[in-house]
Design an enzyme around this catalytic site. Structure first.
Site, mmCIF file in Angstrom:
data_model
loop_
_atom_site.group_PDB
_atom_site.id
_atom_site.type_symbol
_atom_site.label_atom_id
_atom_site.label_comp_id
_atom_site.label_asym_id
_atom_site.label_seq_id
_atom_site.Cartn_x
_atom_site.Cartn_y
_atom_site.Cartn_z
ATOM 1 N N CYS A 3 5.897 5.707 0.315
ATOM 2 C CA CYS A 3 4.562 6.230 0.631
ATOM 3 C C CYS A 3 4.206 5.774 2.048
ATOM 4 C CB CYS A 3 3.527 5.793 -0.405
ATOM 5 S SG CYS A 3 3.280 4.013 -0.529
ATOM 6 N N ASN A 6 3.044 1.352 1.331
ATOM 7 C CA ASN A 6 3.837 0.568 0.355
ATOM 8 C C ASN A 6 2.982 -0.482 -0.351
ATOM 9 O OD1 ASN A 6 6.819 -1.579 0.325
ATOM 10 N ND2 ASN A 6 6.235 -0.030 -1.136
ATOM 11 N N CYS A 8 0.229 0.959 -2.575
ATOM 12 C CA CYS A 8 -0.400 1.655 -3.711
ATOM 13 C C CYS A 8 0.616 2.506 -4.482
ATOM 14 C CB CYS A 8 -1.557 2.540 -3.257
ATOM 15 S SG CYS A 8 -2.933 1.620 -2.536
ATOM 16 N N ARG A 9 0.945 3.669 -3.927
ATOM 17 C CA ARG A 9 1.728 4.642 -4.707
ATOM 18 C C ARG A 9 3.180 4.230 -4.920
ATOM 19 N NH1 ARG A 9 0.145 9.435 -0.803
ATOM 20 N NH2 ARG A 9 0.306 7.639 0.596
ATOM 21 N N SER A 10 3.878 3.861 -3.845
ATOM 22 C CA SER A 10 5.315 3.600 -4.020
ATOM 23 C C SER A 10 5.618 2.329 -4.812
ATOM 24 C CB SER A 10 6.074 3.641 -2.692
ATOM 25 O OG SER A 10 5.608 2.674 -1.783
ATOM 26 N N ASP A 110 -3.424 9.933 -2.183
ATOM 27 C CA ASP A 110 -3.559 8.556 -1.722
ATOM 28 C C ASP A 110 -4.837 7.971 -2.332
ATOM 29 O OD1 ASP A 110 -3.962 6.251 -0.345
ATOM 30 O OD2 ASP A 110 -3.634 7.119 1.633
HETATM 31 P P1 4NP Z 1 -0.154 3.908 -0.047
HETATM 32 O O1 4NP Z 1 -1.720 3.845 0.238
HETATM 33 O O2 4NP Z 1 0.452 4.743 1.073
HETATM 34 O O3 4NP Z 1 -0.079 4.602 -1.371
HETATM 35 O O4 4NP Z 1 0.350 2.490 -0.058
HETATM 36 C C1 4NP Z 1 -2.291 3.475 1.450
HETATM 37 C C2 4NP Z 1 -2.519 2.148 1.731
HETATM 38 C C3 4NP Z 1 -3.120 1.777 2.911
HETATM 39 C C4 4NP Z 1 -3.497 2.743 3.820
HETATM 40 C C5 4NP Z 1 -3.257 4.069 3.548
HETATM 41 C C6 4NP Z 1 -2.655 4.426 2.365
HETATM 42 N N1 4NP Z 1 -4.143 2.377 5.015
HETATM 43 O O5 4NP Z 1 -4.500 3.271 5.802
HETATM 44 O O6 4NP Z 1 -4.344 1.187 5.281
#
Ligand code: 4NP
Length: 138
Positions: A3, A6, A8-10, A110
């Site tokens: 993602c 790294n 939340c989703r992945s 997200d």
């Molecule tokens: P992820 O979520 O890609 O699923 O880990 C996010 C975590 C942090 C951010 C964006 C998406 N951020 O912009 O900080």
């Protein structure tokens, strides 16, 4: 499992796949961005995972790198932006063919800036997707 951050989703996808795959598959996760390297998954994602019997608290964020194409047979992107970022690091067509969208034609949303329900939705989407992946590769 890849993602953006790294956190939340992945990591959720990694945790589900580790649990469902029962050590039959080697799985790891990474983010395309470098913002959160070394961080634990988001507390809201850890809590949602725990409610479903999945422990992701020991995972730490790392950034996807081109060497990952040599280490893994399949690379799953959570959304189309991640997909494009991964493809841009591919060395050749063989690398590119390893990259799939984890949902056939849509993005795993997200959840980072939303409410708690977004994390549960991500869990449900990824649980179903991981079951399908395991059926396909077994
Ligand atoms: P992820 O979520 O890609 O699923 O880990 C996010 C975590 C942090 C951010 C964006 C998406 N951020 O912009 O900080």
């Amino acid at each position: 499992m890849v993602c953006l951050g790294n956190i939340c989703r992945s990591p959720m996808a990694e945790g589900i796949m580790r649990k469902l795959g029962e050590k039959k598959v080697e799985v790891d996760s990474a983010g395309t961005a470098d913002y959160h390297i070394g961080f634990q998954p988001d507390k809201r994602m850890i809590a949602t995972a725990k409610e479903h019997g999945v422990d992701i608290s020991n995972l730490r964020a790392r950034q996807f790198q081109s060497d990952d194409f040599d280490s893994f047979d399949l690379i799953f992107a959570m959304d189309s932006s991640n997909y494009q970022d991964i493809i841009s690091l591919a060395k050749d067509d063989n690398d590119k063919q390893k990259v799939k969208m984890i949902l056939d034609n849509s993005n795993v949303p997200d959840p980072y800036y939303g409410g708690d329900e977004g994390f549960e939705h991500v869990y449900q989407l990824l649980h179903e997707a991981c079951q399908k992946i395991l059926e396909d590769i077994e």
